[in-house]
Design a protein around this motif. Structure first.
Motif, mmCIF file in Angstrom:
data_model
loop_
_atom_site.group_PDB
_atom_site.id
_atom_site.type_symbol
_atom_site.label_atom_id
_atom_site.label_comp_id
_atom_site.label_asym_id
_atom_site.label_seq_id
_atom_site.Cartn_x
_atom_site.Cartn_y
_atom_site.Cartn_z
ATOM 1 N N ILE A 263 0.825 -1.207 0.000
ATOM 2 C CA ILE A 263 0.000 0.000 0.000
ATOM 3 C C ILE A 263 0.855 1.251 0.000
ATOM 4 O O ILE A 263 0.543 2.237 -0.688
ATOM 5 N N ASP A 264 1.941 1.244 0.753
ATOM 6 C CA ASP A 264 2.777 2.447 0.848
ATOM 7 C C ASP A 264 3.569 2.692 -0.435
ATOM 8 O O ASP A 264 3.632 3.820 -0.924
ATOM 9 N N LEU A 265 4.175 1.638 -0.992
ATOM 10 C CA LEU A 265 4.994 1.794 -2.203
ATOM 11 C C LEU A 265 4.167 1.733 -3.482
ATOM 12 O O LEU A 265 4.656 2.085 -4.549
ATOM 13 N N ARG A 266 2.923 1.287 -3.356
ATOM 14 C CA ARG A 266 2.029 1.120 -4.500
ATOM 15 C C ARG A 266 2.682 0.221 -5.565
ATOM 16 O O ARG A 266 2.766 0.555 -6.745
ATOM 17 N N VAL A 267 3.135 -0.931 -5.100
ATOM 18 C CA VAL A 267 3.809 -1.896 -5.974
ATOM 19 C C VAL A 267 3.175 -3.263 -5.768
ATOM 20 O O VAL A 267 2.945 -3.689 -4.634
ATOM 21 N N PHE A 268 2.929 -3.960 -6.882
ATOM 22 C CA PHE A 268 2.422 -5.331 -6.830
ATOM 23 C C PHE A 268 3.576 -6.289 -7.030
ATOM 24 O O PHE A 268 4.358 -6.158 -7.987
ATOM 25 N N THR A 269 3.707 -7.247 -6.123
ATOM 26 C CA THR A 269 4.752 -8.258 -6.226
ATOM 27 C C THR A 269 4.094 -9.616 -6.396
ATOM 28 O O THR A 269 3.353 -10.074 -5.520
ATOM 29 N N SER A 270 4.365 -10.255 -7.519
ATOM 30 C CA SER A 270 3.774 -11.559 -7.812
ATOM 31 C C SER A 270 4.367 -12.630 -6.915
ATOM 32 O O SER A 270 5.535 -12.556 -6.514
ATOM 33 N N SER A 271 3.538 -13.632 -6.583
ATOM 34 C CA SER A 271 3.975 -14.696 -5.685
ATOM 35 C C SER A 271 3.291 -15.995 -6.081
ATOM 36 O O SER A 271 2.159 -15.981 -6.582
ATOM 37 N N LEU B 24 -3.161 -18.957 3.761
ATOM 38 C CA LEU B 24 -2.104 -18.928 2.766
ATOM 39 C C LEU B 24 -1.429 -17.565 2.618
ATOM 40 O O LEU B 24 -0.523 -17.417 1.806
ATOM 41 N N VAL B 25 -1.891 -16.593 3.371
ATOM 42 C CA VAL B 25 -1.290 -15.256 3.299
ATOM 43 C C VAL B 25 -0.063 -15.234 4.201
ATOM 44 O O VAL B 25 -0.174 -15.324 5.427
ATOM 45 N N GLY B 26 1.108 -15.137 3.589
ATOM 46 C CA GLY B 26 2.347 -15.241 4.353
ATOM 47 C C GLY B 26 2.620 -14.058 5.256
ATOM 48 O O GLY B 26 3.113 -14.217 6.365
ATOM 49 N N ASP B 27 2.330 -12.846 4.791
ATOM 50 C CA ASP B 27 2.630 -11.645 5.555
ATOM 51 C C ASP B 27 1.517 -11.386 6.564
ATOM 52 O O ASP B 27 0.372 -11.115 6.176
ATOM 53 N N PRO B 28 1.807 -11.453 7.863
ATOM 54 C CA PRO B 28 0.761 -11.229 8.872
ATOM 55 C C PRO B 28 0.058 -9.883 8.726
ATOM 56 O O PRO B 28 -1.114 -9.749 9.056
ATOM 57 N N ASN B 29 0.788 -8.879 8.243
ATOM 58 C CA ASN B 29 0.196 -7.558 8.097
ATOM 59 C C ASN B 29 -0.812 -7.482 6.955
ATOM 60 O O ASN B 29 -1.554 -6.505 6.840
#
Length: 634
Positions: free
Chosen positions: A103-111, A437-442
């Motif tokens: 949200i802060d960087l406004r970047v999508f990272t594929s996983s 399945l969401v790795g990032d707790p945040n």
């Protein structure tokens, strides 16, 4: 002549130049027009592809992060509804990626595993739907073109708070001295003639009280000369009564010189030891007049159950009972079986007001359960002693039950509170599965539970957390309060929930940029509010709406004001009703104010039938949780 011929030649040359220039201009204009047409077509095609990508991403986001296959299929289905470049978008033109949106960087990272977002790209090229032919391109040496568009949509994370009503009416369905018969009468025609009895059997089983309704005895039953009527207590304690006989033990023996307080103590001791201890052996504290704590506790139950009666004594002048009318038993507990919300007319408007009166002077598990339900979690019959129902009592029986979230221990199954416990646990399990399945707790959904009852009874039962199991455990402790006072502080609960999940810059424990979801579960109408009347009236003046009530309905309007204030911040407020007495006019207004009403302007409909409470609530919570509010972020 030479000059004339030369002049004519010049004119012909100028005409030729003009014609050539005109031809060139026409070619240029045609080329420009052709270019403009094709450029417009290219722009239109990209817009069509972008629309397809946007709708596909929003559709897929509803399945993030639970099911990648369903999300992919949904994306392709929605993308192929549209055309691009004069041709319907094809499945192979749609590419779906899962990952995380920062949200802060406004970047999508594929996983390779799902995160909080999905990116859908819709293309037209050689291998995906074919290149798009141009109308005039071949003239300019360009036959076709490629185009693509992408969109990123996200639904996670959400900060979710369950705001739960624990007012006194939240155990009304298991008040056997009036509600059981009313429930049976109400739902008998629908095929549930014993549903009220079944609720009570669950409660009896939890307390180990045997088969509902158990054994009942009239006050003084078994004593010679004591009829089963309104004068039973007076007959027990009169000068020539059965407790004055030679064979009566000293602790129970009444003398003509005893005043009314002494007579009451002796009669109550006899009842505790000779009736309650016999017909209620599993009740706690164990009925025993020799124990001061037990005597004090059961005295309150007897005061609650035994009907007062005014009598005129015929004793000789100078004897303890005067000749003028007296009320017996004396100095009774002010909390009575026929007082308060017995019956609760908001939930049971057709209830017979005389039904509870039929249980006056009747001792046994049935009236004892009524006594406990009326006292609820918080009311102490004797200072320092809670009723056996209350989780605050060391005598409260806990039992294990399997739920959708695992096996938990619960206090007795008061209704509709127990349906609320189990259904919220089910909702938390759904949230847990969606976030596994969401790795990032945040990037996961966070949950919290707030309860409300009296004006000072708002509680953060579970702080905002991603420990879903801990939140489930917290739900097991929910119990209604005693119902002798107004206790439906709906606005207070909404304020507490709102403040708790607000972002840190607003003083809350929530996160920035998350979707905020407030789920209000209540069985009744509000009767307590905390905002001042001027604050409420001023808000209505500046935010006029037909959904507000008249200016004197402050408890209603205060809750509606809170729902509207949250919706204006783009929060979602889901009012969910449970119980026969749910005021759906009010609940629908809340849904409209909270931005969650359906096309008919209605909020979720719970069931009035106790046999269907839990399943209906689970269905509603499932719909809320699995249809998150998605938004395009790129």
């Amino acid at each position: 002549m030479y000059t004339s011929i030369r002049s004519k030649g010049k004119r012909r040359n100028r005409r030729a130049v003009v014609l050539v220039l005109a031809a060139i201009l026409l070619v240029v204009m045609f080329a420009f027009l052709a270019f403009a047409v094709d450029l417009g077509f290219i722009a239109l095609t990209h817009t069509q592809l972008q629309n397809a990508a946007d709708s596909a991403a929003l559709a897929a986001a509803a399945y993030v992060p639970t099911n990648m296959d369903d999300a992919t299929n949904e994306a392709k289905e929605f993308a192929t509804y549209g055309d691009a470049g004069g041709k319907q978008v094809e499945n192979e033109s749609v590419n779906v990626e899962f990952g995380t949106w920062d949200i802060d960087l406004r970047v999508f990272t594929s996983s390779p595993i799902p995160g909080n977002a999905v990116r859908v790209t819709v293309e037209r090229d050689t291998g995906k739907g074919g290149k798009i032919p141009l109308f005039f391109g071949p003239i300019l040496g360009q036959n076709n073109f490629e185009s693509r568009a992408s969109a990123v949509a996200m639904t996670n994370p959400r900060d979710i708070v369950f705001v739960v009503d624990l007012s006194g009416s939240m155990n009304n369905d298991t008040e056997p001295c009036w509600a059981t018969s009313e429930i049976n009468l109400t739902f008998g025609p629908e095929g549930y003639p014993t549903v009220g009895d079944e609720l009570m059997q669950q409660v009896f089983s939890d307390f180990n009280f045997g088969t509902y309704p158990g054994t009942s005895q009239y006050v003084g039953q078994g004593l010679s000369g004591v009829a089963q009527d309104n004068y039973a207590y007076a007959e027990m304690t009169k000068n020539s009564g059965p407790l004055t006989g030679a064979g009566i033990a000293a602790q129970y023996k009444i003398f003509s010189t005893d005043n009314e307080a002494t007579r009451k103590t002796k009669a109550y001791k006899w009842i505790i030891d000779n009736q309650l201890a016999v017909i209620m052996p599993n009740a706690l504290p164990t009925p025993n007049s020799g124990n001061s704590a037990s005597l004090a506790y059961w005295t309150k139950y007897l005061d609650y159950t035994i009907g007062s009666q005014q009598i005129r004594s015929t004793s000789p002048k100078g004897k303890p009972r005067p000749s003028y009318p007296v009320t017996l038993p004396p100095s009774q507990y002010s909390y009575r079986l026929t007082s308060g919300a017995n019956p609760y007319y908001d939930a049971f408007p057709d209830a017979n007001p005389e039904t509870p009166s039929g249980y006056i002077n009747k001792l046994g598990y049935l009236t004892y359960v009524q006594f406990m339900m009326d006292h609820g979690r918080n009311k102490q019959p004797v200072s320092g002693q809670y009723v056996q129902l209350s989780r605050l009592s060391p005598n409260c029986p806990w039992h294990s039950e399997a739920t959708d979230g695992g096996t938990f221990s619960f206090p007795p199954r008061e209704q509709p509170t127990h349906a609320a416990r189990r259904s919220i646990i089910s909702a938390l399990q759904i949230i847990k599965e969606r976030n596994e399945l969401v790795g990032d707790p945040n990037q996961r959904d966070w949950v919290s539970v707030v309860t409300f009852d009296t004006a000072s009874g708002v509680s953060i039962l579970q702080n905002l957390t991603l420990d879903y199991d801990q939140a489930m455990l917290a739900c097991t402790t929910m119990q209604a309060v005693g119902d002798d006072v107004s206790s439906t502080a709906t606005e207070n609960g909404l304020i507490a929930g709102k403040n708790h999940i607000a972002s840190p810059d607003a003083g809350g424990m929530g996160r920035r940029y998350t979707n905020k979801v407030v789920v209000l579960l209540t069985d009744g109408i509000p009767n307590i509010y905390s905002s001042s009347s001027s604050t409420i009236n001023n808000y209505i003046s500046s935010h006029p709406s037909a959904d507000f009530y008249g200016t004197s309905e402050y408890a209603y309007n205060a809750a509606l004001m809170q729902a509207m204030s949250m919706e204006l911040q783009k929060w979602q407020v889901f009012p969910v009703g449970v119980g026969l007495g749910t005021d759906y006019d009010f609940m629908d207004r809340l849904a409209r104010m909270g931005g969650t009403a359906n096309e008919d302007g209605q909020g979720p409909r719970g069931s009035g039938n106790p046999a269907q409470y839990e399943q209906r609530l689970k269905d509603i919570f499932h719909d809320i949780i699995t249809n998150p509010k998605a938004r395009l972020v790129q």
